[in-house]
Each structure stands twice: as structure tokens, then as C-alpha cells.
Design a protein around this motif. Structure first.
Motif, PDB file in Angstrom:
ATOM      1  N   GLU A 184      57.236  15.886 -22.744  1.00  0.00           N
ATOM      2  CA  GLU A 184      56.127  16.102 -21.806  1.00  0.00           C
ATOM      3  C   GLU A 184      55.220  17.237 -22.278  1.00  0.00           C
ATOM      4  N   LEU A 185      55.815  18.320 -22.761  1.00  0.00           N
ATOM      5  CA  LEU A 185      55.030  19.480 -23.194  1.00  0.00           C
ATOM      6  C   LEU A 185      54.219  19.199 -24.452  1.00  0.00           C
ATOM      7  N   LEU A 186      54.710  18.312 -25.311  1.00  0.00           N
ATOM      8  CA  LEU A 186      54.006  18.001 -26.554  1.00  0.00           C
ATOM      9  C   LEU A 186      53.084  16.794 -26.444  1.00  0.00           C
ATOM     10  N   LYS A 187      52.962  16.251 -25.242  1.00  0.00           N
ATOM     11  CA  LYS A 187      52.116  15.080 -25.020  1.00  0.00           C
ATOM     12  C   LYS A 187      50.678  15.328 -25.455  1.00  0.00           C
ATOM     13  N   VAL A 188      50.240  16.571 -25.361  1.00  0.00           N
ATOM     14  CA  VAL A 188      48.869  16.920 -25.733  1.00  0.00           C
ATOM     15  C   VAL A 188      48.595  16.621 -27.215  1.00  0.00           C
ATOM     16  N   LEU A 189      49.614  16.575 -28.038  1.00  0.00           N
ATOM     17  CA  LEU A 189      49.420  16.247 -29.448  1.00  0.00           C
ATOM     18  C   LEU A 189      49.026  14.785 -29.629  1.00  0.00           C
ATOM     19  N   ASP A 190      49.539  13.922 -28.749  1.00  0.00           N
ATOM     20  CA  ASP A 190      49.164  12.508 -28.782  1.00  0.00           C
ATOM     21  C   ASP A 190      47.893  12.236 -27.992  1.00  0.00           C
ATOM     22  N   ARG A 191      47.628  13.074 -27.002  1.00  0.00           N
ATOM     23  CA  ARG A 191      46.468  12.892 -26.111  1.00  0.00           C
ATOM     24  C   ARG A 191      45.630  14.166 -26.082  1.00  0.00           C
ATOM     25  N   PRO A 192      44.780  14.388 -27.082  1.00  0.00           N
ATOM     26  CA  PRO A 192      43.992  15.625 -27.131  1.00  0.00           C
ATOM     27  C   PRO A 192      43.007  15.763 -25.977  1.00  0.00           C
ATOM     28  N   ASP A 193      42.796  14.688 -25.196  1.00  0.00           N
ATOM     29  CA  ASP A 193      41.894  14.771 -24.049  1.00  0.00           C
ATOM     30  C   ASP A 193      42.541  15.482 -22.859  1.00  0.00           C
ATOM     31  N   LEU A 194      43.865  15.707 -22.889  1.00  0.00           N
ATOM     32  CA  LEU A 194      44.542  16.399 -21.799  1.00  0.00           C
ATOM     33  C   LEU A 194      44.244  17.897 -21.871  1.00  0.00           C
ATOM     34  N   PRO A 195      43.936  18.526 -20.730  1.00  0.00           N
ATOM     35  CA  PRO A 195      43.682  19.976 -20.750  1.00  0.00           C
ATOM     36  C   PRO A 195      44.987  20.745 -20.969  1.00  0.00           C
ATOM     37  N   LEU A 196      44.870  21.916 -21.559  1.00  0.00           N
ATOM     38  CA  LEU A 196      46.043  22.749 -21.816  1.00  0.00           C
ATOM     39  C   LEU A 196      46.324  23.709 -20.665  1.00  0.00           C
ATOM     40  N   HIS A 197      45.577  23.602 -19.597  1.00  0.00           N
ATOM     41  CA  HIS A 197      45.720  24.500 -18.452  1.00  0.00           C
ATOM     42  C   HIS A 197      45.428  23.723 -17.169  1.00  0.00           C
ATOM     43  N   ASN A 198      45.659  24.353 -16.047  1.00  0.00           N
ATOM     44  CA  ASN A 198      45.367  23.697 -14.775  1.00  0.00           C
ATOM     45  C   ASN A 198      44.277  24.453 -14.013  1.00  0.00           C
ATOM     46  N   ASN A 199      43.381  25.121 -14.727  1.00  0.00           N
ATOM     47  CA  ASN A 199      42.325  25.900 -14.083  1.00  0.00           C
ATOM     48  C   ASN A 199      41.477  25.056 -13.148  1.00  0.00           C
ATOM     49  N   ALA A 200      41.161  23.833 -13.529  1.00  0.00           N
ATOM     50  CA  ALA A 200      40.329  22.977 -12.675  1.00  0.00           C
ATOM     51  C   ALA A 200      41.020  22.724 -11.333  1.00  0.00           C
ATOM     52  N   SER A 201      42.308  22.479 -11.363  1.00  0.00           N
ATOM     53  CA  SER A 201      43.055  22.252 -10.116  1.00  0.00           C
ATOM     54  C   SER A 201      43.084  23.515  -9.273  1.00  0.00           C
ATOM     55  N   GLU A 202      43.291  24.645  -9.923  1.00  0.00           N
ATOM     56  CA  GLU A 202      43.309  25.920  -9.200  1.00  0.00           C
ATOM     57  C   GLU A 202      41.958  26.185  -8.548  1.00  0.00           C
ATOM     58  N   GLN A 203      40.888  25.924  -9.271  1.00  0.00           N
ATOM     59  CA  GLN A 203      39.556  26.163  -8.737  1.00  0.00           C
ATOM     60  C   GLN A 203      39.235  25.189  -7.602  1.00  0.00           C
ATOM     61  N   ASP A 204      39.762  23.992  -7.680  1.00  0.00           N
ATOM     62  CA  ASP A 204      39.523  23.002  -6.623  1.00  0.00           C
ATOM     63  C   ASP A 204      40.022  23.478  -5.267  1.00  0.00           C
ATOM     64  N   ILE A 205      41.141  24.197  -5.241  1.00  0.00           N
ATOM     65  CA  ILE A 205      41.705  24.604  -3.957  1.00  0.00           C
ATOM     66  C   ILE A 205      41.308  26.017  -3.547  1.00  0.00           C
ATOM     67  N   ARG A 206      40.652  26.770  -4.417  1.00  0.00           N
ATOM     68  CA  ARG A 206      40.316  28.161  -4.104  1.00  0.00           C
ATOM     69  C   ARG A 206      39.478  28.280  -2.828  1.00  0.00           C
ATOM     70  N   GLU A 207      38.428  27.475  -2.700  1.00  0.00           N
ATOM     71  CA  GLU A 207      37.562  27.517  -1.521  1.00  0.00           C
ATOM     72  C   GLU A 207      38.362  27.207  -0.256  1.00  0.00           C
ATOM     73  N   PHE A 208      39.223  26.215  -0.345  1.00  0.00           N
ATOM     74  CA  PHE A 208      40.048  25.801   0.786  1.00  0.00           C
ATOM     75  C   PHE A 208      40.986  26.929   1.220  1.00  0.00           C
ATOM     76  N   VAL A 209      41.642  27.588   0.253  1.00  0.00           N
ATOM     77  CA  VAL A 209      42.594  28.656   0.560  1.00  0.00           C
ATOM     78  C   VAL A 209      41.870  29.836   1.213  1.00  0.00           C
ATOM     79  N   THR A 210      40.695  30.169   0.715  1.00  0.00           N
ATOM     80  CA  THR A 210      39.916  31.267   1.303  1.00  0.00           C
ATOM     81  C   THR A 210      39.574  30.972   2.757  1.00  0.00           C
ATOM     82  N   LYS A 211      39.089  29.765   3.031  1.00  0.00           N
ATOM     83  CA  LYS A 211      38.750  29.403   4.413  1.00  0.00           C
ATOM     84  C   LYS A 211      39.991  29.418   5.306  1.00  0.00           C
ATOM     85  N   ARG A 212      41.106  28.949   4.788  1.00  0.00           N
ATOM     86  CA  ARG A 212      42.340  28.926   5.575  1.00  0.00           C
ATOM     87  C   ARG A 212      42.775  30.349   5.931  1.00  0.00           C
ATOM     88  N   LYS A 213      42.660  31.271   4.975  1.00  0.00           N
ATOM     89  CA  LYS A 213      43.058  32.651   5.241  1.00  0.00           C
ATOM     90  C   LYS A 213      42.149  33.301   6.277  1.00  0.00           C
TER      91      LYS A 213
END
Length: 125
Positions: free
Chosen positions: A24-53
Motif C-alpha cells: 500500500e505504501l509503495l503504490k505511488v511508484l505504480d501510480r504517480p498520480d496519487l498524492p504523497l500527502h493528505n493536505n487536500a483532505s485536511e483543508q477540505d474539513i478545516r472550514e467545517f471544524v472552525t465553524k463547529r468550534k
């Protein structure tokens, strides 16, 4: 490749876990289109978490589901370049002039020649 053991049990456990997830960790070698981080997912929920707080969350489970649903719709519309309010008005009025979000996502995947586009369009058919 074999696992290496160290003198530290905690490190040995981490190495075992990494070894089990090697494919699973080396999948990026076969699929270079996969991101190496989850920043997009983190940013997606940031606005929601702020409003919830700020608001102190919701009073009921139904309220939480409603908030989560609308937040998800809003983010998806934004990513697809669709006006959230226009999309809601279109759906509530029953005009259905704007394609469904699933259709828009599938079209975007096909346009970007995403390797999963074929599977997405099959799921929506």
C-alpha cells in the motif's frame, strides 16, 4: 526483503506495521498520480471544524447530519465550479437544469483522463 530487528521494541512494532503495509505504501511508484500527502483532505474539513468550534456543535444527531451534508455539498460544488446556491435552487425547484454532482464528478474524471474514470462512469450508469 526481510525485516530487521532492533533493540527497541516500539521501533520493532513500527517496522512490522510498515512491512505489512509495504504494498500500500509503495503504490505511488505504480501510480504517480496519487498524492504523497493528505493536505487536500485536511483543508477540505478545516472550514467545517472552525465553524463547529465557534458554534459549539449541534443539538441533535439530525442537526449534525444536516450540517455535514450541506458542508459536503458546498465543498463539492466549489471544487466543481458550480454555484452552491444555484445548485440548491435547481434541486429544490425540480428544474434539474444542472447535472447531478455525481455526473459532474464523472465528467471531470473523464476529462482529466483519470485511470478510475471508467469505473466511476460504470457506477453512475
Amino acid at each position: 526483503m526481510t525485516q530487521s530487528a532492533t533493540l527497541f521494541e516500539t521501533l520493532n512494532q513500527v517496522l512490522k506495521r510498515l512491512y505489512r503495509r509495504k504494498t500500500e505504501l509503495l503504490k505511488v511508484l505504480d501510480r504517480p498520480d496519487l498524492p504523497l500527502h493528505n493536505n487536500a483532505s485536511e483543508q477540505d474539513i478545516r472550514e467545517f471544524v472552525t465553524k463547529r468550534k465557534i458554534s459549539g456543535s449541534t443539538r441533535s444527531e439530525a442537526g449534525r447530519r444536516c450540517r455535514d451534508t450541506f458542508a459536503s455539498l458546498k465543498k463539492t460544488c466549489r471544487k466543481l465550479g458550480v454555484s452552491f446556491w444555484e445548485y440548491l435552487k435547481d434541486r429544490v425547484s425540480g428544474n434539474n437544469a444542472i447535472p447531478t454532482l455525481g455526473t459532474l464528478i464523472a465528467n471531470k474524471a473523464i476529462e482529466s483522463q483519470c485511470p478510475l474514470a471508467e469505473n466511476i462512469s460504470l457506477c453512475l450508469a
